[in-house]
Scaffold this motif. Structure first.
Motif, PDB file in Angstrom:
ATOM      1  N   VAL A 120     -10.306  10.823   6.090  1.00 54.71           N
ATOM      2  CA  VAL A 120      -9.740   9.509   6.391  1.00 54.71           C
ATOM      3  C   VAL A 120     -10.307   9.020   7.713  1.00 54.71           C
ATOM      4  O   VAL A 120     -10.437   9.780   8.667  1.00 54.71           O
ATOM      5  CB  VAL A 120      -8.195   9.575   6.455  1.00 54.71           C
ATOM      6  N   LYS A 121     -10.636   7.735   7.733  1.00 49.32           N
ATOM      7  CA  LYS A 121     -11.101   7.086   8.961  1.00 49.32           C
ATOM      8  C   LYS A 121      -9.968   6.225   9.496  1.00 49.32           C
ATOM      9  O   LYS A 121      -9.374   5.438   8.755  1.00 49.32           O
ATOM     10  CB  LYS A 121     -12.327   6.219   8.677  1.00 49.32           C
ATOM     11  N   ARG A 122      -9.678   6.376  10.774  1.00 51.62           N
ATOM     12  CA  ARG A 122      -8.624   5.614  11.445  1.00 51.62           C
ATOM     13  C   ARG A 122      -9.297   4.612  12.371  1.00 51.62           C
ATOM     14  O   ARG A 122     -10.093   4.988  13.229  1.00 51.62           O
ATOM     15  CB  ARG A 122      -7.748   6.568  12.243  1.00 51.62           C
ATOM     16  N   THR A 123      -8.996   3.332  12.185  1.00 47.12           N
ATOM     17  CA  THR A 123      -9.566   2.277  13.012  1.00 47.12           C
ATOM     18  C   THR A 123      -8.443   1.594  13.779  1.00 47.12           C
ATOM     19  O   THR A 123      -7.479   1.113  13.174  1.00 47.12           O
ATOM     20  CB  THR A 123     -10.323   1.240  12.161  1.00 47.12           C
ATOM     21  N   VAL A 124      -8.586   1.564  15.103  1.00 49.33           N
ATOM     22  CA  VAL A 124      -7.603   0.915  15.966  1.00 49.33           C
ATOM     23  C   VAL A 124      -8.215  -0.392  16.461  1.00 49.33           C
ATOM     24  O   VAL A 124      -9.317  -0.405  17.015  1.00 49.33           O
ATOM     25  CB  VAL A 124      -7.228   1.804  17.171  1.00 49.33           C
ATOM     26  N   TYR A 125      -7.506  -1.473  16.248  1.00 44.78           N
ATOM     27  CA  TYR A 125      -7.967  -2.786  16.689  1.00 44.78           C
ATOM     28  C   TYR A 125      -7.274  -3.143  18.001  1.00 44.78           C
ATOM     29  O   TYR A 125      -6.066  -2.942  18.141  1.00 44.78           O
ATOM     30  CB  TYR A 125      -7.666  -3.847  15.621  1.00 44.78           C
ATOM     31  N   ALA A 126      -8.045  -3.662  18.939  1.00 44.66           N
ATOM     32  CA  ALA A 126      -7.513  -4.016  20.255  1.00 44.66           C
ATOM     33  C   ALA A 126      -6.757  -5.330  20.170  1.00 44.66           C
ATOM     34  O   ALA A 126      -7.256  -6.392  20.532  1.00 44.66           O
ATOM     35  CB  ALA A 126      -8.645  -4.105  21.270  1.00 44.66           C
ATOM     36  N   GLU A 127      -5.558  -5.266  19.669  1.00 42.48           N
ATOM     37  CA  GLU A 127      -4.694  -6.429  19.518  1.00 42.48           C
ATOM     38  C   GLU A 127      -3.325  -6.080  20.090  1.00 42.48           C
ATOM     39  O   GLU A 127      -3.014  -4.916  20.310  1.00 42.48           O
ATOM     40  CB  GLU A 127      -4.528  -6.807  18.040  1.00 42.48           C
TER      41      GLU A 127
ATOM     42  N   LYS B 294      -3.628   6.449  -2.713  1.00 42.32           N
ATOM     43  CA  LYS B 294      -3.254   5.087  -2.306  1.00 42.32           C
ATOM     44  C   LYS B 294      -4.350   4.417  -1.481  1.00 42.32           C
ATOM     45  O   LYS B 294      -4.496   3.195  -1.509  1.00 42.32           O
ATOM     46  CB  LYS B 294      -1.941   5.090  -1.513  1.00 42.32           C
ATOM     47  N   LEU B 295      -5.134   5.214  -0.753  1.00 38.60           N
ATOM     48  CA  LEU B 295      -6.229   4.652   0.033  1.00 38.60           C
ATOM     49  C   LEU B 295      -7.509   4.469  -0.790  1.00 38.60           C
ATOM     50  O   LEU B 295      -8.491   3.940  -0.285  1.00 38.60           O
ATOM     51  CB  LEU B 295      -6.530   5.539   1.249  1.00 38.60           C
ATOM     52  N   SER B 296      -7.484   4.876  -2.054  1.00 38.44           N
ATOM     53  CA  SER B 296      -8.704   4.809  -2.866  1.00 38.44           C
ATOM     54  C   SER B 296      -9.138   3.381  -3.169  1.00 38.44           C
ATOM     55  O   SER B 296     -10.316   3.127  -3.401  1.00 38.44           O
ATOM     56  CB  SER B 296      -8.530   5.592  -4.163  1.00 38.44           C
ATOM     57  N   ASP B 297      -8.205   2.444  -3.166  1.00 39.07           N
ATOM     58  CA  ASP B 297      -8.525   1.065  -3.508  1.00 39.07           C
ATOM     59  C   ASP B 297      -8.678   0.145  -2.304  1.00 39.07           C
ATOM     60  O   ASP B 297      -9.296  -0.908  -2.411  1.00 39.07           O
ATOM     61  CB  ASP B 297      -7.429   0.478  -4.414  1.00 39.07           C
ATOM     62  N   GLN B 298      -8.067   0.523  -1.177  1.00 27.44           N
ATOM     63  CA  GLN B 298      -8.042  -0.408  -0.051  1.00 27.44           C
ATOM     64  C   GLN B 298      -7.692   0.303   1.246  1.00 27.44           C
ATOM     65  O   GLN B 298      -7.151   1.400   1.233  1.00 27.44           O
ATOM     66  CB  GLN B 298      -7.003  -1.488  -0.313  1.00 27.44           C
ATOM     67  N   LYS B 299      -7.979  -0.370   2.355  1.00 27.62           N
ATOM     68  CA  LYS B 299      -7.513   0.067   3.668  1.00 27.62           C
ATOM     69  C   LYS B 299      -6.028  -0.259   3.747  1.00 27.62           C
ATOM     70  O   LYS B 299      -5.576  -1.269   3.214  1.00 27.62           O
ATOM     71  CB  LYS B 299      -8.213  -0.703   4.791  1.00 27.62           C
ATOM     72  N   LEU B 300      -5.283   0.601   4.409  1.00 32.15           N
ATOM     73  CA  LEU B 300      -3.850   0.360   4.574  1.00 32.15           C
ATOM     74  C   LEU B 300      -3.431   0.656   6.002  1.00 32.15           C
ATOM     75  O   LEU B 300      -3.979   1.557   6.650  1.00 32.15           O
ATOM     76  CB  LEU B 300      -3.031   1.229   3.622  1.00 32.15           C
ATOM     77  N   ARG B 301      -2.442  -0.080   6.467  1.00 33.20           N
ATOM     78  CA  ARG B 301      -1.855   0.167   7.770  1.00 33.20           C
ATOM     79  C   ARG B 301      -0.781   1.237   7.634  1.00 33.20           C
ATOM     80  O   ARG B 301      -0.285   1.509   6.542  1.00 33.20           O
ATOM     81  CB  ARG B 301      -1.263  -1.122   8.323  1.00 33.20           C
ATOM     82  N   PHE B 302      -0.428   1.822   8.774  1.00 39.42           N
ATOM     83  CA  PHE B 302       0.595   2.870   8.766  1.00 39.42           C
ATOM     84  C   PHE B 302       1.888   2.354   8.138  1.00 39.42           C
ATOM     85  O   PHE B 302       2.502   3.032   7.310  1.00 39.42           O
ATOM     86  CB  PHE B 302       0.854   3.369  10.191  1.00 39.42           C
ATOM     87  N   SER B 303       2.309   1.158   8.527  1.00 42.37           N
ATOM     88  CA  SER B 303       3.566   0.607   8.003  1.00 42.37           C
ATOM     89  C   SER B 303       3.504   0.409   6.492  1.00 42.37           C
ATOM     90  O   SER B 303       4.513   0.586   5.796  1.00 42.37           O
ATOM     91  CB  SER B 303       3.906  -0.713   8.698  1.00 42.37           C
ATOM     92  N   GLU B 304       2.333   0.061   5.969  1.00 43.47           N
ATOM     93  CA  GLU B 304       2.184  -0.100   4.517  1.00 43.47           C
ATOM     94  C   GLU B 304       2.309   1.247   3.814  1.00 43.47           C
ATOM     95  O   GLU B 304       2.968   1.360   2.773  1.00 43.47           O
ATOM     96  CB  GLU B 304       0.845  -0.754   4.192  1.00 43.47           C
ATOM     97  N   LEU B 305       1.675   2.273   4.383  1.00 50.63           N
ATOM     98  CA  LEU B 305       1.792   3.613   3.821  1.00 50.63           C
ATOM     99  C   LEU B 305       3.240   4.098   3.891  1.00 50.63           C
ATOM    100  O   LEU B 305       3.746   4.720   2.960  1.00 50.63           O
ATOM    101  CB  LEU B 305       0.870   4.591   4.555  1.00 50.63           C
ATOM    102  N   ASN B 306       3.904   3.788   4.981  1.00 51.10           N
ATOM    103  CA  ASN B 306       5.295   4.186   5.149  1.00 51.10           C
ATOM    104  C   ASN B 306       6.186   3.538   4.092  1.00 51.10           C
ATOM    105  O   ASN B 306       7.133   4.163   3.597  1.00 51.10           O
ATOM    106  CB  ASN B 306       5.752   3.821   6.563  1.00 51.10           C
ATOM    107  N   LYS B 307       5.892   2.307   3.711  1.00 54.29           N
ATOM    108  CA  LYS B 307       6.663   1.625   2.661  1.00 54.29           C
ATOM    109  C   LYS B 307       6.354   2.203   1.277  1.00 54.29           C
ATOM    110  O   LYS B 307       7.231   2.289   0.421  1.00 54.29           O
ATOM    111  CB  LYS B 307       6.368   0.130   2.670  1.00 54.29           C
ATOM    112  N   ILE B 308       5.103   2.577   1.061  1.00 52.17           N
ATOM    113  CA  ILE B 308       4.706   3.159  -0.227  1.00 52.17           C
ATOM    114  C   ILE B 308       5.397   4.499  -0.457  1.00 52.17           C
ATOM    115  O   ILE B 308       5.767   4.834  -1.578  1.00 52.17           O
ATOM    116  CB  ILE B 308       3.171   3.315  -0.289  1.00 52.17           C
ATOM    117  N   PHE B 309       5.566   5.264   0.627  1.00 56.29           N
ATOM    118  CA  PHE B 309       6.176   6.596   0.551  1.00 56.29           C
ATOM    119  C   PHE B 309       7.500   6.616   1.320  1.00 56.29           C
ATOM    120  O   PHE B 309       7.585   7.168   2.413  1.00 56.29           O
ATOM    121  CB  PHE B 309       5.228   7.658   1.124  1.00 56.29           C
ATOM    122  N   PRO B 310       8.558   6.047   0.743  1.00 55.37           N
ATOM    123  CA  PRO B 310       9.822   5.955   1.485  1.00 55.37           C
ATOM    124  C   PRO B 310      10.493   7.304   1.744  1.00 55.37           C
ATOM    125  O   PRO B 310      11.331   7.411   2.635  1.00 55.37           O
ATOM    126  CB  PRO B 310      10.697   5.072   0.595  1.00 55.37           C
TER     127      PRO B 310
END
Length: 118
Positions: free
Chosen positions: A76-83, A40-56
């Motif tokens: 896998v690279k994990r990027t945290v944005y300061a938001e 699932k990560l082969s095509d794009q970056k995904l957020r945790f919530s998106e991955l959680n929806k893909i794999f219910p």
């Protein structure tokens, strides 16, 4: 990740088994969810919530553990944005991208043979 005892049976077996190059590679992608996450990560970056929806059917805890293991193994690279709220994205590393042609071959093999073994 949690640290294991250096002299535990699991640690000793793991170091022995991963001396074989093939076993080492399979150990890095082995597990129920790792290959699917990488796919699932082969095509794009995904957020945790998106991955959680893909794999219910996967629990949040298991998804977290699998992502941590993939990150620890350098796949896998994990990027945290300061938001606010914090945004976290997951993407494949160059090492994981090397697996993709192998995954395509394995998928083709599985498609060809999965109905034949009963």
């Amino acid at each position: 990740m949690t640290k294991r005892k250096l002299n535990s049976t699991f640690t000793l077996n793991e170091s022995f088994l991963t001396e074989c190059d093939l076993t080492y590679a399979v150990n890095k992608i082995g597990g129920r969810w790792k290959i699917l996450i990488i796919d699932k990560l082969s095509d794009q970056k995904l957020r945790f919530s998106e991955l959680n929806k893909i794999f219910p059917l996967i629990t949040e805890r298991m998804l977290t553990l699998q992502l941590r293991a993939l990150e620890c193994d350098g796949l896998v690279k994990r990027t945290v944005y300061a938001e606010v709220p914090p945004r976290v994205e997951y993407e494949l590393t160059p090492m994981a991208l090397e697996f993709l042609p192998i995954f395509k071959q394995l998928s083709a093999w599985g498609n060809k043979h999965k109905g034949l073994t009963k």
